[in-house]
Motif scaffolding. Structure first.
Motif, PDB file in Angstrom:
ATOM      1  N   THR A  65       1.502  -1.081  -0.219  1.00  0.00           N
ATOM      2  CA  THR A  65      -0.138  -0.317   0.008  1.00  0.00           C
ATOM      3  C   THR A  65       0.939   1.071   0.279  1.00  0.00           C
ATOM      4  O   THR A  65       1.906   1.212   0.355  1.00  0.00           O
ATOM      5  N   ASP A  66       0.350   2.638  -0.585  1.00  0.00           N
ATOM      6  CA  ASP A  66       1.061   3.490  -0.659  1.00  0.00           C
ATOM      7  C   ASP A  66       0.721   4.137   0.493  1.00  0.00           C
ATOM      8  O   ASP A  66       0.453   4.171   1.594  1.00  0.00           O
ATOM      9  N   ASP A  67       1.586   5.565   0.729  1.00  0.00           N
ATOM     10  CA  ASP A  67       1.021   6.645   1.840  1.00  0.00           C
ATOM     11  C   ASP A  67       0.226   6.553   2.572  1.00  0.00           C
ATOM     12  O   ASP A  67      -0.476   6.649   4.131  1.00  0.00           O
ATOM     13  N   ASP A  68      -1.200   6.692   1.859  1.00  0.00           N
ATOM     14  CA  ASP A  68      -2.862   6.632   2.085  1.00  0.00           C
ATOM     15  C   ASP A  68      -2.887   5.465   2.007  1.00  0.00           C
ATOM     16  O   ASP A  68      -4.476   5.684   2.154  1.00  0.00           O
ATOM     17  N   GLY A  69      -2.230   4.370   2.422  1.00  0.00           N
ATOM     18  CA  GLY A  69      -2.954   3.286   2.598  1.00  0.00           C
ATOM     19  C   GLY A  69      -3.245   2.566   1.111  1.00  0.00           C
ATOM     20  O   GLY A  69      -4.456   1.765   0.923  1.00  0.00           O
ATOM     21  N   SER A  70      -3.319   3.296  -0.114  1.00  0.00           N
ATOM     22  CA  SER A  70      -4.376   2.974  -1.643  1.00  0.00           C
ATOM     23  C   SER A  70      -3.509   1.992  -2.125  1.00  0.00           C
ATOM     24  O   SER A  70      -1.748   1.878  -1.910  1.00  0.00           O
ATOM     25  N   PHE A  71      -4.071   0.886  -2.749  1.00  0.00           N
ATOM     26  CA  PHE A  71      -3.503  -0.099  -3.220  1.00  0.00           C
ATOM     27  C   PHE A  71      -4.144  -0.977  -4.525  1.00  0.00           C
ATOM     28  O   PHE A  71      -5.014   0.021  -4.666  1.00  0.00           O
ATOM     29  N   LYS A  72      -3.845  -1.238  -5.622  1.00  0.00           N
ATOM     30  CA  LYS A  72      -4.174  -1.428  -6.738  1.00  0.00           C
ATOM     31  C   LYS A  72      -3.165  -2.897  -7.172  1.00  0.00           C
ATOM     32  O   LYS A  72      -2.050  -2.741  -7.066  1.00  0.00           O
ATOM     33  N   ILE A  73      -4.056  -3.503  -7.751  1.00  0.00           N
ATOM     34  CA  ILE A  73      -3.248  -5.143  -7.054  1.00  0.00           C
ATOM     35  C   ILE A  73      -4.008  -5.729  -8.722  1.00  0.00           C
ATOM     36  O   ILE A  73      -4.957  -5.950  -9.441  1.00  0.00           O
ATOM     37  N   PRO A  74      -3.053  -6.858 -10.005  1.00  0.00           N
ATOM     38  CA  PRO A  74      -3.870  -7.603 -11.089  1.00  0.00           C
ATOM     39  C   PRO A  74      -4.606  -7.669 -11.181  1.00  0.00           C
ATOM     40  O   PRO A  74      -4.663  -9.043  -9.649  1.00  0.00           O
ATOM     41  N   PHE A  75      -5.779  -8.751 -11.349  1.00  0.00           N
ATOM     42  CA  PHE A  75      -6.681  -9.732 -11.129  1.00  0.00           C
ATOM     43  C   PHE A  75      -7.291 -10.443 -12.229  1.00  0.00           C
ATOM     44  O   PHE A  75      -7.751  -9.635 -13.475  1.00  0.00           O
ATOM     45  N   THR A  76      -7.108 -11.658 -11.821  1.00  0.00           N
ATOM     46  CA  THR A  76      -7.355 -13.038 -13.343  1.00  0.00           C
ATOM     47  C   THR A  76      -8.300 -13.913 -12.582  1.00  0.00           C
ATOM     48  O   THR A  76      -7.499 -14.145 -11.324  1.00  0.00           O
TER      49      THR A  76
END
Length: 350
Positions: A65-76
């Motif tokens: 996660t980034d400084d603001d707690g956010s994330f993005k993850i590839p999904f299949t």
């Protein structure tokens, strides 16, 4: 020639586990066919958690996660649970087969771990930590060529106890185990949720292990930017004949082509005689029409499968629930030192 059963049994980590804690709110949410986004906060004070790990169990697909707690993850679409964890917090485990669960991954709140006093034990543990740690290494890491190049970096996190009355060694860990596997070129972050070894007395009066069970969540990282030819060969050898390989072949119905023979009551039988398969969207339901079969891989490696209930497999070779079957013989000998990501060789460039 037919498989000879070993007394050693081993169950593998589960891939589908219920959400343990909190999935809240409906803002800051984005879900697409190829990506999942969200934010991770502390439940106690709603502070964003920087550096929390978000990964698909048993794979090398993960982010922080980034400084603001956010994330993005590839999904299949696959059968691996999505794990969200941070040091000092309880993990959240999300069933990716549940569309509602996936579509509500937006804001996640992790609960801080509470420090608790050790339970009061009525029995004295007669074994030294050195002895228990040695047994743990053999039963968890394995005892083959691969295990010689596999090491747990933070063994101090392990808590081990032998219970004399039941002849059982149990273990847990205060933090994810960091396993450096030079043989396969991976660093594995392994959250150990359960571990036990059962013992029995031999005819010579020795106390010997005969049953090993462990489960947990794992995330794989490359040790080096470039994978050597030797490491690639080691990975291929670990994969072939493994439970993952067998399950993936069963899903694709390529057991014969992939070198597997099936035996029942000491006689070879048609490969799929005792497997009733039914496709359910991205999963295959497997109902085994007998309690026990034997497997011979490549006319050499002998294993036994003892079935307790029907189970499911996805295209990766994930099978669930883990306690649907016990495994003995060569397959069971491939422990953590031979563990491969479940998405190994899914993509053509691997």
């Amino acid at each position: 020639m037919f498989p000879i059963r070993s007394k050693r049994l081993n169950k593998f980590p589960p891939f589908i586990i219920c959400i343990w804690f909190f999935l809240l709110m409906f803002n800051n949410y984005s879900y697409g066919q190829n990506e999942i986004r969200g934010k991770v906060f502390s439940l106690q004070d709603s502070i964003p958690l920087f550096g929390a790990s978000v990964y698909f169990d048993g794979t090398n697909i993960g982010v922080s996660t980034d400084d603001d707690g956010s994330f993005k993850i590839p999904f299949t679409q696959n059968n691996s649970s999505l794990i969200v964890s941070a040091i000092g917090y309880e993990s959240v485990v999300i069933d990716t087969q549940n569309e509602i669960s996936v579509r509500t991954i937006h804001v996640l709140y992790l609960q801080e771990k509470t420090e608790s006093l050790d339970a009061v034990h009525l029995e004295t543990d007669p074994w030294s930590r050195t002895k228990k740690l040695g047994i743990f290494r053999r039963e968890f890491i394995g005892k083959n060529k691969a295990s010689l190049a596999c090491k747990i970096i933070n063994e101090d996190a392990l808590r081990l106890r032998y219970i004399p009355s039941s002849k059982v060694l149990v273990a847990n860990s205060t933090e994810p185990l960091i396993i450096k596997n030079k043989h396969l070129g991976y660093k594995i972050n392994y959250t150990l949720t359960d571990f036990e070894v059962k013992f029995e007395n031999s005819t010579m009066g020795l106390t010997l292990p005969y049953y090993t069970y462990y489960q947990g969540y794992s995330y794989f990282e490359e040790l080096r930017n470039r994978v050597s030819k030797r490491t690639k060969k080691n990975r291929e050898n670990s994969f072939l004949g493994s439970t993952l390989h067998f399950m993936r072949s069963l899903y694709k119905k390529t057991l014969d082509e992939d070198g597997y023979k099936v035996f029942y009551d000491s006689f070879q039988v048609p490969t799929y005689r005792y497997f009733k398969t039914t496709h359910q969207e991205s999963l295959m339901e497997i109902e085994v029409l007998t309690d026990e079969i034997d497997i011979l891989y490549n006319d050499f490696e002998q294993s036994g499968l003892l079935f307790e209930k029907k189970f499911y497999i996805d295209a990766y070779g994930n099978h669930t629930p883990a306690n649907a079957l016990n495994i003995s013989g060569e397959m069971s000998k491939k422990r953590i030192s031979n563990l491969m990501p479940v998405n190994y060789k899914i993509y053509e460039n691997e």
